[in-house]
Design a protein around this motif. Structure first.
Motif, PDB file in Angstrom:
ATOM      1  N   GLN A 113      16.787   3.749 -30.580  1.00  0.00           N
ATOM      2  CA  GLN A 113      17.070   2.340 -30.308  1.00  0.00           C
ATOM      3  C   GLN A 113      17.511   1.616 -31.573  1.00  0.00           C
ATOM      4  OE1 GLN A 113      14.075   0.229 -27.883  1.00  0.00           O
ATOM      5  NE2 GLN A 113      13.316   2.252 -27.293  1.00  0.00           N
ATOM      6  N   SER A 114      16.924   1.981 -32.697  1.00  0.00           N
ATOM      7  CA  SER A 114      17.286   1.371 -33.978  1.00  0.00           C
ATOM      8  C   SER A 114      18.715   1.735 -34.359  1.00  0.00           C
ATOM      9  CB  SER A 114      16.320   1.822 -35.074  1.00  0.00           C
ATOM     10  OG  SER A 114      15.006   1.406 -34.774  1.00  0.00           O
TER      11      SER A 114
ATOM     12  N   GLU B 112      21.099   2.566 -32.351  1.00  0.00           N
ATOM     13  CA  GLU B 112      21.992   1.887 -31.418  1.00  0.00           C
ATOM     14  C   GLU B 112      22.155   0.410 -31.793  1.00  0.00           C
ATOM     15  OE1 GLU B 112      24.775   1.983 -28.578  1.00  0.00           O
ATOM     16  OE2 GLU B 112      23.661   3.718 -29.280  1.00  0.00           O
ATOM     17  N   ALA B 113      21.053  -0.234 -32.161  1.00  0.00           N
ATOM     18  CA  ALA B 113      21.132  -1.636 -32.584  1.00  0.00           C
ATOM     19  C   ALA B 113      22.046  -1.768 -33.800  1.00  0.00           C
ATOM     20  CB  ALA B 113      19.736  -2.176 -32.896  1.00  0.00           C
TER      21      ALA B 113
ATOM     22  N   ASN C  67      25.671  -1.473 -32.978  1.00  0.00           N
ATOM     23  CA  ASN C  67      26.154  -2.657 -32.269  1.00  0.00           C
ATOM     24  C   ASN C  67      26.139  -3.913 -33.130  1.00  0.00           C
ATOM     25  OD1 ASN C  67      26.681  -1.264 -29.877  1.00  0.00           O
ATOM     26  ND2 ASN C  67      24.570  -1.485 -29.174  1.00  0.00           N
TER      27      ASN C  67
ATOM     28  N   GLY D 283      23.617  -4.929 -35.100  1.00  0.00           N
ATOM     29  CA  GLY D 283      22.282  -5.495 -35.272  1.00  0.00           C
ATOM     30  C   GLY D 283      21.740  -5.263 -36.671  1.00  0.00           C
TER      31      GLY D 283
ATOM     32  N   LEU E  67      17.969  -4.604 -38.854  1.00  0.00           N
ATOM     33  CA  LEU E  67      16.561  -4.230 -38.763  1.00  0.00           C
ATOM     34  C   LEU E  67      15.788  -5.013 -39.813  1.00  0.00           C
ATOM     35  CD1 LEU E  67      16.799  -0.332 -38.424  1.00  0.00           C
ATOM     36  CD2 LEU E  67      17.015  -2.091 -36.643  1.00  0.00           C
TER      37      LEU E  67
ATOM     38  N   GLY F 124      19.537  -8.819 -30.382  1.00  0.00           N
ATOM     39  CA  GLY F 124      20.167  -7.552 -30.714  1.00  0.00           C
ATOM     40  C   GLY F 124      19.600  -6.928 -31.981  1.00  0.00           C
ATOM     41  N   ASP F 125      18.869  -7.725 -32.762  1.00  0.00           N
ATOM     42  CA  ASP F 125      18.189  -7.220 -33.956  1.00  0.00           C
ATOM     43  C   ASP F 125      16.841  -6.636 -33.552  1.00  0.00           C
ATOM     44  OD1 ASP F 125      20.297  -8.203 -35.487  1.00  0.00           O
ATOM     45  OD2 ASP F 125      19.209  -9.986 -36.139  1.00  0.00           O
ATOM     46  N   ILE F 126      16.196  -5.963 -34.512  1.00  0.00           N
ATOM     47  CA  ILE F 126      14.854  -5.410 -34.286  1.00  0.00           C
ATOM     48  C   ILE F 126      13.955  -5.817 -35.446  1.00  0.00           C
ATOM     49  CG2 ILE F 126      13.462  -3.305 -34.033  1.00  0.00           C
ATOM     50  CD1 ILE F 126      15.921  -1.917 -32.841  1.00  0.00           C
TER      51      ILE F 126
ATOM     52  N   VAL G 168      14.746 -10.966 -29.993  1.00  0.00           N
ATOM     53  CA  VAL G 168      14.738  -9.865 -30.955  1.00  0.00           C
ATOM     54  C   VAL G 168      13.711  -8.843 -30.486  1.00  0.00           C
ATOM     55  CG1 VAL G 168      14.197  -9.238 -33.356  1.00  0.00           C
ATOM     56  CG2 VAL G 168      15.469 -11.349 -32.859  1.00  0.00           C
ATOM     57  N   LYS G 169      14.096  -7.569 -30.418  1.00  0.00           N
ATOM     58  CA  LYS G 169      13.162  -6.503 -30.024  1.00  0.00           C
ATOM     59  C   LYS G 169      12.102  -6.363 -31.103  1.00  0.00           C
ATOM     60  CE  LYS G 169      14.118  -2.509 -27.740  1.00  0.00           C
ATOM     61  NZ  LYS G 169      13.146  -2.702 -26.731  1.00  0.00           N
TER      62      LYS G 169
END
Length: 192
Positions: free
Chosen positions: A36-37, A39-40, A43, A45, A47, A113-115, A140-141
């Motif tokens: 998932q990181s 992918e973010a 795209n 994003g 972290l 879209g960020d984590i 934010v995830k």
């Protein structure tokens, strides 16, 4: 005295080894977080990482592996440890209080879209919990990395990686191992 210290060291190493064997049970969730990181990041994003004390050091270490290089050559990736900007931290701490040193940065820097990786051995660090709450309000995830009980982060985060120990030094050893594995998965997915 040397025998007593040898026994102490051997016991700590045995405890660590047993914990690392149990850590294998978290392989699926760690793999998912790594994917998932990646992918973010692909795209556009970013972290973000936060924590206090040893967890701040882990946050800084993991972000550095992503901006620099972990195992594979690739472009720099967007990763920031929120504990590194001392001017921001001290200004926010002075003007608003220590509890919001991370949440204010999330409000100003993060976007959907960020984590946010929230690292806390107890899962209850107030400034980390408030950062997660701010992140969630912005879409934010949130990923928690905690000890076995998970504290408040267990229920609050989208995903919580609860490493199998309640002993702070052993938790911290596993936190950096989890961080390294996430970096390795990002490298594998991002470079593929």
């Amino acid at each position: 005295m040397i025998n007593k210290m040898k026994t102490l060291a051997a016991s700590a190493f045995a405890e660590s080894a047993a914990n690392f064997l149990k850590l294998q049970d978290l392989a699926e969730v760690v793999a998912s977080v790594g994917m998932q990181s990646a992918e973010a990041l692909k795209n556009g994003g970013h972290l973000f990482f936060c924590g206090n004390g040893g967890s701040a050091a882990d946050a800084q270490h993991i972000a550095a592996e992503l901006v620099g290089r972990f195992l594979k050559e690739r472009k720099a990736l967007a990763a920031t440890a929120l504990s590194c900007n001392t001017s921001t931290m001290t200004a926010v701490g002075n003007d608003y209080g220590y509890d919001v040193i991370f949440s204010r940065q999330i409000e100003g820097l993060a976007k959907a879209g960020d984590i946010l990786f929230a690292i806390s051995t107890s899962g209850n660090s107030k400034n980390v919990v408030l950062a997660v709450e701010a992140a969630k309000a912005m879409g934010v995830k949130t990923i928690g990395i905690t000890g076995s009980k998970g504290g408040k982060l267990k229920e609050l985060c989208d995903i919580c990686i609860n490493v199998p120990s309640d002993h702070t030094p052993r938790i911290q050893e596993m936190h950096i191992a989890v961080g390294h594995m996430i970096c390795e998965i990002i490298d594998e997915v991002y470079v593929a």
